[in-house]
Write an enzyme that holds these catalytic residues in place. Structure first.
Site, short mmCIF file in Angstrom:
data_model
loop_
_atom_site.label_atom_id
_atom_site.label_comp_id
_atom_site.label_asym_id
_atom_site.label_seq_id
_atom_site.Cartn_x
_atom_site.Cartn_y
_atom_site.Cartn_z
N CYS A 446 -55.59 -20.49 -15.10
CA CYS A 446 -56.00 -21.82 -15.55
C CYS A 446 -55.75 -21.99 -17.05
CB CYS A 446 -57.45 -22.08 -15.15
SG CYS A 446 -57.88 -23.82 -15.15
N HIS A 540 -58.11 -20.43 -9.12
CA HIS A 540 -59.31 -19.61 -9.30
C HIS A 540 -59.62 -18.89 -8.00
CE1 HIS A 540 -60.12 -21.26 -13.21
NE2 HIS A 540 -60.10 -22.49 -12.74
#
Lengths: 599, 261
Positions: A446, A540
């Protein structure tokens, strides 16, 4: 109701008639979707014989198209409703799905079996008292007793969030409690208000899992809380109480912050709205537990104090017998019974974020060292949790020297990519990471992925150069991506899954790391240069499944791997926690004070 | 002149605030000494007079500009790899309270001011009767007390009120005031809460100390032991900085007049 898989009303009616012929079946554990709602659901009426009931306590009309949506209704999956309905269908000899008498059966079933959930609220004398873990354990204990149950936290400050199936964001902790409650797909109503800290005084406020706006402390309490905040909380409480036997509400911080008492919708106001009975959890490990417990109870207003039905002393190390002496004295002074004394438990579960880094520098004792950059605005560090199952040492690095000896480096998510990147540059971590280039695998997740790229353009239009490890550029335009994803790892073809929650979009000229299945199409995700051992992804939870974990750790030099799914590890630890709580709690007091008599 | 800093739990910042007050007295030209009757610490300091005291008291002594001595921490319990080790600096007396008071009295004779630090919480219902480091010590020598609460963990008002409430009515009058430690943000938001605590308990509000990232010796941490002599200057620099912040946020003159009572 799987109305999406069938088109039109007729097909539903046909299915319902099949269900009438088949009669009561209870939970259908052989179904590939089981349990589509929650553990223990009754599957006799996968297709609802009362559709569309048009009862707003159970479903809602979508837009102006006149489509009745009851995909999250649990009433028809109650055992009592199913057995009653099938016995009535049989008694009256109903065979057709359009029989008008079904409306009467529905009315009677609703009268007999529809009740608002009984609410329990778990309050804490301080933050990190063990509320989350207690709420999680209570969810599992109630589920094991044979009831449906949902968690709820009306206001949560969280750096670790995850995506729901309908693209909303919820706190990781509530997702975990949902799992403990046996719920298949966590619902955004469990987190009506989610706060993401931006600085010491400003937070981004999310309502129902979507960004709402930024507030400072004062305007949050003066404007947001009395208006939209209270409304969102009320709506969530009603939604959940209409669907479950029990709800377990987790408070936030302490309920006795007397300077904001009237504006605190995370504690006693929520308890009042949900008509909850409360248990006060107190951490004993710092000392002063009796004082905190008594002080909390006595600082509540009398009408709120009446809701405190028990105190739970948590995380006791040392001699429980000595502590018990004080406990009896405490019960005498406070007139509140003690529900139990929970010993310190050695449990591996995702931690509440506030306290995690206070005393944690390294985790694990393996030879292979995985360094995780601990940036000032780090988020989503639950991504790292599955590595604790492996024979590695995870080290959180804040200064360049702490990266010495790394066998792999992970740059995790951040609340503010550009400021954290500049921090890495300032303190010399960037330079240190670059010295490991092509020697050890480097993974950005991310925000970390964005940092590894060549260019980053912020909302203000200003462009800064990134670490330049990957040939990719990132731009922020103000839209947020929130999605559960599944797909495959390009290098091996194995299955992966996880979730994306990010602002900013990245265009990469590197080979994609993953292929994501998006309904009937696929899309490429992430960046990958195996030769130079560089990896970037937005996904994630990417270490949760063994495929990518094994692949990445092999490159770091780990020889023996755990093939365990992280979700199994979590499940074992949930059960272990619940069993430990059950063994240390006065279960008779618990059932008497918190379980009996739904309204 | 004497004062004792009590805490609503361990880790609220008693050691640092007591060290700050030692430093404050030093600046005023007052000869002060730290004192902690009973200490549980994993890190100790060997004194010139061949005693062993907690690292916190050694640091406080440096802040006061005096030499650490065994009297400053007469009873020390250490957790070592082999279990619990109790070290008592005065072996002649058996009763813990006698040991504590003897050391306290000797320090009173030697110094102008004794800045005491309590241990853990003074309101442990199961331990209060045998507790020699907190309110019983204060009562035995009429030492005015200041209660410190840590707001970082939340529940600070409950901690302050509950602690006061659990202390025996006959001893509560010793707690003259309270301090809120480790606050971040705009402290004016706390005003209605601190007023209410004063109204309910009579304890005077002495200020809100902001959260700082200044480093001090770690008493109970599991981190490796450090050589405090080596880092003495660094810690002194930090306590000076801490005192400068305290001057803006705490009513130090009032603390001084409490100590003189």
């Amino acid at each position: 109701m799987h109305i999406k898989t069938l088109t039109g009303f007729k097909c539903i009616k046909k299915k319902v008639e099949e269900e009438f012929r088949r009669g009561w079946i209870g939970p259908n554990v052989n179904c590939e979707y089981h349990p589509c709602h929650h553990r223990g659901q009754d599957c006799t009426y996968c297709f609802c014989p009362f559709y569309p009931c048009n009862d707003v306590q159970l479903g809602k009309m979508i837009g102006d198209k006149g489509i009745w949506d009851c995909s999250d209704c649990l009433f028809i999956h109650r055992k009592d409703v199913c057995t009653f309905t099938s016995s009535e269908v049989e008694r009256l000899g109903i065979v057709k799905a359009d029989d008008e008498r079904l409306a009467d059966i529905f009315k009677e079933a609703k009268r007999r079996f529809f009740k608002q959930a009984r609410s329990i609220m778990v309050l804490g004398a301080t933050s990190d008292a063990g509320k989350s873990m207690t709420a999680m354990a209570l969810c599992r204990i109630i589920l094991d007793l044979g009831y449906s149950v949902s968690p709820l936290k009306t206001q949560n400050m969280s750096l670790n969030t995850m995506a729901t199936h309908d693209r909303r964001e919820i706190a990781m902790v509530q997702a975990l409690q949902s799992k403990a409650a046996g719920i298949k797909r966590a619902n955004y109503h469990i987190n009506p208000i989610l706060l993401r800290p931006k600085g010491d005084t400003v937070s981004q406020v999310m309502v129902n899992g979507r960004p709402y706006r930024d507030y400072d402390v004062r305007s949050y309490y003066n404007e947001f809380v009395p208006g939209p905040g209270t409304e969102a909380v009320r709506e969530s409480i009603t939604y959940l109480r209409n669907r479950y036997d029990h709800i377990v509400i987790e408070g936030a911080g302490s309920p006795a912050e007397i300077n904001i008492y009237d504006r605190d919708i995370a504690n006693m106001r929520a308890a009042e709205m949900a008509d909850a009975d409360c248990v006060l959890v107190v951490n004993t490990s710092w000392g002063g537990a009796f004082a905190y417990a008594l002080g909390t109870i006595e600082l509540l207003e009398p009408k709120d104090r009446e809701r405190i039905k028990a105190v739970l002393f948590n995380d006791l190390s040392g001699n429980p017998e000595g502590f018990r002496k004080g406990m009896e004295e405490f019960e005498r002074i406070s007139c509140v019974p003690v529900l139990g004394v929970i010993p310190h438990l050695d449990i591996q579960l995702p931690k509440e974020d506030s306290e995690f880094f206070r005393n944690t520098k390294t985790i694990g004792k393996g030879k292979v060292q995985i360094s995780v950059i601990k940036m000032p605005k780090i988020t989503d560090f639950t991504d790292i949790d599955p590595l604790y199952m492996e024979n590695v040492t995870v080290r959180f690095a804040e200064i360049p020297e702490e990266l010495d000896g790394s066998d792999a480096i992970i740059i995790p998510g951040t609340k503010n990519t550009i400021s954290d990147m500049l921090w890495m540059r300032d303190v010399g971590i960037e330079e240190k990471i670059l010295s490991f280039k092509e020697k050890v695998p480097i993974l950005g997740i991310c925000g970390g992925y964005q940092i590894m790229g060549s260019e980053l353009t912020g909302m203000d239009g200003k462009t800064v150069h990134g670490m330049g490890l990957l040939n990719s550029i990132t731009e922020w335009k103000g839209d947020r991506m929130v999605e559960l994803v599944s797909g495959r790892l390009m290098a091996t073809g194995e299955e992966i899954s996880g979730y994306e929650t990010h602002d900013g979009k990245t265009i990469s000229n590197e080979k994609p790391l993953f292929e994501i299945f998006d309904h009937k199409t696929t899309r490429k995700e992430g960046s990958y240069d195996e030769e130079r051992k560089l990896f970037g992804t937005y996904i994630h939870g990417i270490f949760d499944r063994p495929a990518f974990r094994r692949y990445f750790l092999s490159l770091a030099g780990l020889k023996e791997h755990s093939e365990k799914e992280y979700s199994e590890h979590i499940e074992e630890n949930i059960q272990k926690t619940a069993d430990a709580f059950k063994a240390s709690m006065d279960m008779e007091l618990f059932e008497r004070s918190f379980m009996g008599g739904r309204q | 002149m004497k004062i004792i800093f009590l805490g609503t739990s361990s880790g609220v910042g008693k050691t640092t605030i007591a060290a700050m007050f030692c430093r404050y007295l030093k600046r005023k030209g007052i000869r002060a000494t730290p004192f902690k009757a009973y200490n549980v610490s994993s890190h100790s300091y060997v004194t010139e007079d061949a005693g062993e005291i907690g690292i916190g008291q050694a640091f406080q002594a440096f802040a006061a500009g005096t030499e650490p001595s065994k009297e400053m921490n007469p009873i020390l319990v250490k957790y070592t790899e082999n279990g619990v080790q109790r070290s008592v600096n005065d072996t002649e007396k058996k009763d813990k309270m006698d040991i504590a008071l003897a050391s306290f009295d000797r320090l009173c004779n030697e110094y102008e001011a004794v800045v005491c630090e309590g241990s853990g919480s003074p309101a442990e219902l199961n331990l209060m009767k045998d507790d020699v480091a907190n309110i019983r010590l204060a009562a035995a020598r009429k030492i005015p007390a200041v209660l410190i609460g840590d707001i970082e963990r939340g529940g600070v008002f409950a901690g302050l009120y509950g602690t006061w409430k659990l202390i025996d009515e006959s001893e509560r009058h010793l707690i003259k005031g309270f301090i809120i430690n480790r606050f971040r943000g705009d402290a004016s938001i706390l005003r209605s809460g601190t007023d209410r605590i004063t109204e309910m308990t009579g304890m005077e509000f002495l200020g809100v100390m902001p959260l700082t990232d200044l480093k001090f010796p770690e008493e109970d941490s599991s981190f490796e032991s450090e050589d405090i002599d080596e880092k003495k200057e660094y810690y002194i620099k930090n306590i000076d900085e801490f005192l400068n912040i305290a001057e803006d946020h705490l009513d130090l003159e009032r603390l001084l007049s409490i100590a003189k009572e």
